[in-house]
Design a protein around this motif. Structure first.
Motif, short mmCIF file in Angstrom:
data_model
loop_
_atom_site.label_atom_id
_atom_site.label_comp_id
_atom_site.label_asym_id
_atom_site.label_seq_id
_atom_site.Cartn_x
_atom_site.Cartn_y
_atom_site.Cartn_z
N GLY A 1 41.98 37.64 33.24
CA GLY A 1 41.42 38.04 34.53
C GLY A 1 39.92 38.16 34.56
O GLY A 1 39.37 38.76 35.50
N GLY A 2 39.21 37.59 33.58
CA GLY A 2 37.75 37.69 33.56
C GLY A 2 37.08 37.09 34.77
O GLY A 2 36.02 37.54 35.21
N THR A 3 37.71 36.05 35.36
CA THR A 3 37.15 35.42 36.55
C THR A 3 37.06 36.40 37.72
O THR A 3 36.22 36.25 38.60
CB THR A 3 38.01 34.20 36.94
OG1 THR A 3 37.89 33.22 35.90
CG2 THR A 3 37.54 33.56 38.24
N LEU A 4 37.94 37.41 37.74
CA LEU A 4 37.88 38.42 38.80
C LEU A 4 36.61 39.26 38.71
O LEU A 4 36.28 39.97 39.65
CB LEU A 4 39.11 39.33 38.73
CG LEU A 4 40.44 38.69 39.09
CD1 LEU A 4 41.59 39.67 38.89
CD2 LEU A 4 40.43 38.19 40.53
N ILE A 5 35.91 39.17 37.59
CA ILE A 5 34.63 39.87 37.44
C ILE A 5 33.48 38.92 37.76
O ILE A 5 32.62 39.23 38.60
CB ILE A 5 34.46 40.41 36.00
CG1 ILE A 5 35.62 41.35 35.64
CG2 ILE A 5 33.11 41.12 35.85
CD1 ILE A 5 35.72 42.59 36.49
N ILE B 1 42.70 35.23 44.50
CA ILE B 1 42.31 36.50 43.87
C ILE B 1 43.46 37.51 43.95
O ILE B 1 43.75 38.23 42.99
CB ILE B 1 41.03 37.06 44.51
CG1 ILE B 1 39.83 36.20 44.10
CG2 ILE B 1 40.80 38.52 44.11
CD1 ILE B 1 38.54 36.58 44.76
N LEU B 2 44.13 37.55 45.11
CA LEU B 2 45.29 38.44 45.26
C LEU B 2 46.40 38.05 44.29
O LEU B 2 47.01 38.92 43.65
CB LEU B 2 45.80 38.38 46.70
CG LEU B 2 47.06 39.23 46.99
CD1 LEU B 2 46.79 40.71 46.75
CD2 LEU B 2 47.56 38.99 48.41
N ALA C 1 41.69 32.38 37.57
CA ALA C 1 41.94 33.81 37.40
C ALA C 1 43.43 34.07 37.26
O ALA C 1 44.23 33.62 38.08
CB ALA C 1 41.39 34.60 38.59
N GLY C 2 43.83 34.76 36.21
CA GLY C 2 45.24 35.04 35.98
C GLY C 2 45.97 33.93 35.23
O GLY C 2 47.17 34.03 35.01
#
Length: 253
Positions: free
Chosen positions: A25-29, A108-109, A158-159
């Protein structure tokens, strides 16, 4: 870009590299940070994909001992991840800025929900390791499932680690530590494939990407070293909350 903006990007990449190695999940940052600094969504996503590749390499290198004895898995699944990463990159370039910007909040969700339910996914896949007699057949199905998962990885990413872990847990006979190392190597393959494809575009913010690559490499190596020693539950829930906030803000925007 100002010094302050570059420092923010560097910190986000360092954290993302660690997060990808520990929980995913680093892309969520990094993605919301890049867009908040004014970089258009497609350009931010492409820059992010290229920049986080060293982080995946650092995480894979740190867990390389857990890949020993997985030669057959790697020979079958790495090509599937390679093709998937290229396919996802091509899909991103064809989709255009407007479509991608409209899809991003929902991606993102999806990534946030995957992280939130990661423990349930692990419990679901762990007891279903295949018997030796059907292992070869299960490996074939793993390759078929890894391909669409890594198409998503090349498109946004992400994910991706959570998706791959679920796929591998259902179809590869290994314990969770070794599955995590295999997941890391496939994530690296898909991201590098997409990144090489993106190099031929004019969408890379190179100043940001250069700083992020160095910091993501360090973060991935540190996260890989901590992967077997640290419970990532608290970190995962911090990312889930952050992802939820980002989803709401992007939807409203």
């Amino acid at each position: 870009m100002s010094i302050t903006e570059l420092l923010i990007i560097a910190a986000a990449a360092l954290l993302a590299g660690m997060i990808n190695a520990l929980a995913g999940g680093g892309t969520l940052i990094t993605f919301p940070v890049l867009t908040a600094l004014g970089i258009p969504p497609v350009q931010a996503n492409i820059t992010n994909t290229i920049a986080l590749c060293p982080g995946y390499f650092g995480g894979t290198w740190a867990q390389r001992k857990d890949l020993l004895g997985q030669k057959r898995n790697l020979l079958l699944l790495v090509p599937a991840a390679l093709l998937g990463g290229i396919g996802g990159g091509l899909l991103l370039m064809l989709s255009g800025e407007r479509l991608f910007a409209g899809i991003v909040p929902w991606l993102i969700l999806l990534a946030t929900l995957l992280l939130a339910f990661q423990p349930l996914i692990k419990k679901w896949v762990t007891p279903k390791a295949p018997a030796e007699s059907v292992e070869k057949k299960q490996r074939f199905w793993a390759a078929l499932l890894v391909f669409p998962a890594t198409v998503y990885g090349g498109y946004f990413g992400a994910g991706l680690g959570v998706i791959l872990l679920a796929v591998l847990g259902l179809s590869v006979k290994e314990d969770m530590v070794r599955l995590n190392a295999l997941k890391q190597s496939l994530s690296l393959t898909a991201n590098v494939a997409a990144a090489v494809f993106f190099l031929f575009s004019d969408q890379v913010q190179w100043m940001a990407a250069g700083i992020m690559m160095v910091c993501a490499l360090l973060g991935g190596f540190l996260g890989g070293k901590l992967a077997g020693k640290m419970r990532p539950a608290i970190l995962r829930w911090i990312i889930v909350v952050a992802g939820s906030v980002v989803f709401v803000l992007m939807l409203l925007r």
